[in-house]
Write an enzyme that holds these catalytic residues in place. Structure first.
Site, short mmCIF file in Angstrom:
data_model
loop_
_atom_site.label_atom_id
_atom_site.label_comp_id
_atom_site.label_asym_id
_atom_site.label_seq_id
_atom_site.Cartn_x
_atom_site.Cartn_y
_atom_site.Cartn_z
N ARG A 179 -10.44 -6.01 6.70
CA ARG A 179 -9.05 -5.91 7.18
C ARG A 179 -9.00 -5.23 8.54
NH1 ARG A 179 -5.35 -2.65 3.24
NH2 ARG A 179 -6.38 -4.14 1.88
N CYS B 181 -1.73 -1.15 -4.05
CA CYS B 181 -2.84 -0.25 -3.74
C CYS B 181 -2.23 1.13 -3.49
CB CYS B 181 -3.58 -0.72 -2.49
SG CYS B 181 -5.00 0.32 -2.06
N CYS C 139 0.85 -1.19 0.00
CA CYS C 139 0.00 0.00 0.00
C CYS C 139 0.89 1.24 0.00
CB CYS C 139 -0.90 0.00 1.23
SG CYS C 139 -1.86 -1.54 1.39
#
Ligand code: SF4
Length: 410
Positions: free
Chosen positions: A272, A142, A109
């Protein structure tokens, strides 16, 4: 318990509970907690087995944000003594990402503080994606850069990004209490832009900012309606030096109820456990794995997590397994929806909020109502005993990994 039987049956079919049923999960007592976890755990196992997806955060640009999100250590006027640095170079970011992937992370991420990226920033991130994917094409990426404009989402998709994160954070009704420099509608718009460009939508919430149960249920249903493929559930990290430093509204039991509610409303979506896992679930973290199918490995953006090896040990000890790079995260029917959306045919928007997931949040009225004498466990005891105090023993600023000379703890 009729409620749990009903919710389990619905979840196993992929159906969504009513708003009243979701509220009832949050109102269950501590005596009922293990039954709640067991019921939501059946739903989790139906769609995700015993797999746990590991995600790894790389903070590309830390602090000095002009936005005023009250929960965030990087906000305008924050006195939190966090790392502050401008954009990491692509090779520096790729090196940080490698550490996470080597530790077992499937998704990286890439996060940057700020209201939103400039077109030059998109160039930087494009180069960073290239550097990461050159080393390992299988890594999911991401991106989380705040509010998107113009064709930035399309450019990120073309650069090889798989997903875009932008959390809604809280209900539309209370959004004005946690930030004034942008709106809930701005956040929804960015999620829609990302989704429309074919990026998988990652959008979640922050609990513990003083919100009501109704606010939590509102935002979770909004995320469901937006079609978020991944829902990060953050628990407010009350950073010293931010307006919410003394907001200790969560207990491990409350966190588990929230995760169970999110699972029931999003039975076949990646749920998550995000920032605040160690701070608020503490020794109850393994029970959270029965509800969520995804966690972050190691440290967060500006705070320390437990060591990556401790995350791996916890997963193994609790009887779960790390999801491999070749395994699909979402069930087949959800993956089909994601594929359809990447062709621009998805029905609706998605969710996700500003470039900065695992931080913290704000509030107005205290989350738990006052307790009467005959109130059983839950609402009465859902406020942490340390309410109103700073807890520097629990909140540790990240001083290693990306942006430093020190190795990360992945
Ligand atoms: S959450 Fe994001 S936009 Fe808000 S203050 Fe933090 S870095 Fe800035």
């Amino acid at each position: 318990m009729d409620l749990l039987d009903t919710l389990t049956a619905k979840g196993l079919r992929g159906d969504v509970p009513t708003r009243e049923e979701a509220l009832a999960v949050l109102a269950t007592t501590d005596d009922e907690l293990l039954d709640v976890v067991a019921a939501a755990g059946k739903v989790r196992r139906k769609w995700f087995g015993r797999r746990v997806k590991l995600n790894y955060l790389v903070n590309l640009k830390s602090g000095l944000c002009p936005e005023d999100c009250t929960y965030c250590s990087q906000r305008l006027g924050s006195k939190a003594e966090i790392l502050k640095y401008t954009w990491l170079k692509p090779d520096q970011a790729a090196e940080a990402a490698r550490a996470g992937v080597a530790g077992g992370a499937k998704r990286v991420c890439l996060v940057a503080s700020g209201r939103g990226p400039t077109d030059r920033d998109i160039d930087r991130v494009t180069d960073t994606i290239d550097a990461i994917k050159d080393a390992d094409p299988a890594v999911e990426i991401c991106v989380c850069l705040g509010l998107l404009s113009g064709n930035q989402a399309e450019r990120l998709k073309a650069a090889g990004a798989d997903a875009y994160n932008h959390n809604l954070n809280t209900s539309e009704n209370t959004y004005g209490d946690i930030a004034t420099t942008h709106t809930y509608a701005d956040r929804v718009d960015t999620v829609q832009k990302a989704h429309g460009a074919g990026l998988s939508a990652c959008s979640g919430l922050i609990a513990g900012m003083g919100e009501s149960d109704e606010d939590l249920v509102d935002v979770v249903f909004a995320l469901r309606e937006l079609g978020s493929d991944s829902v990060p559930v953050n628990f407010l990290i009350p950073f010293e030096g931010t307006p919410l430093a003394k907001e200790w509204n969560l207990t491990p039991q409350r966190c588990l109820r929230i995760l169970a509610m999110v699972r029931f409303v999003n039975p076949d979506t990646e749920v998550r456990i995000a920032g605040g896992r160690e701070v608020h679930l503490r020794s109850m973290q393994p029970l959270g794995l029965h509800l969520a199918n995804s966690i972050f490995l190691g440290d967060y953006l500006t705070s320390e997590g437990q060591a990556g090896q401790a995350d791996l040990d916890m997963i193994k000890d609790a009887g779960f397994e790390v999801e491999g790079a070749g395994e699909a995260t979402l069930p087949r029917h959800r993956a089909d929806v994601a594929a359809a959306s990447s062709c621009g045919t998805a029905a609706s928007a998605c969710g996700s909020g500003g470039g900065c997931g695992p931080c913290g949040g704000h509030a107005h009225a205290p989350a738990s109502a006052s307790a009467s004498e005959d109130t059983p466990a839950s609402a009465a005891e859902d406020t942490d005993a340390s309410d109103g105090e700073l807890r520097s023993d629990l909140v540790k600023v990240r001083l290693r990994g990306a942006g430093t000379e020190l190795a990360p703890n992945a």
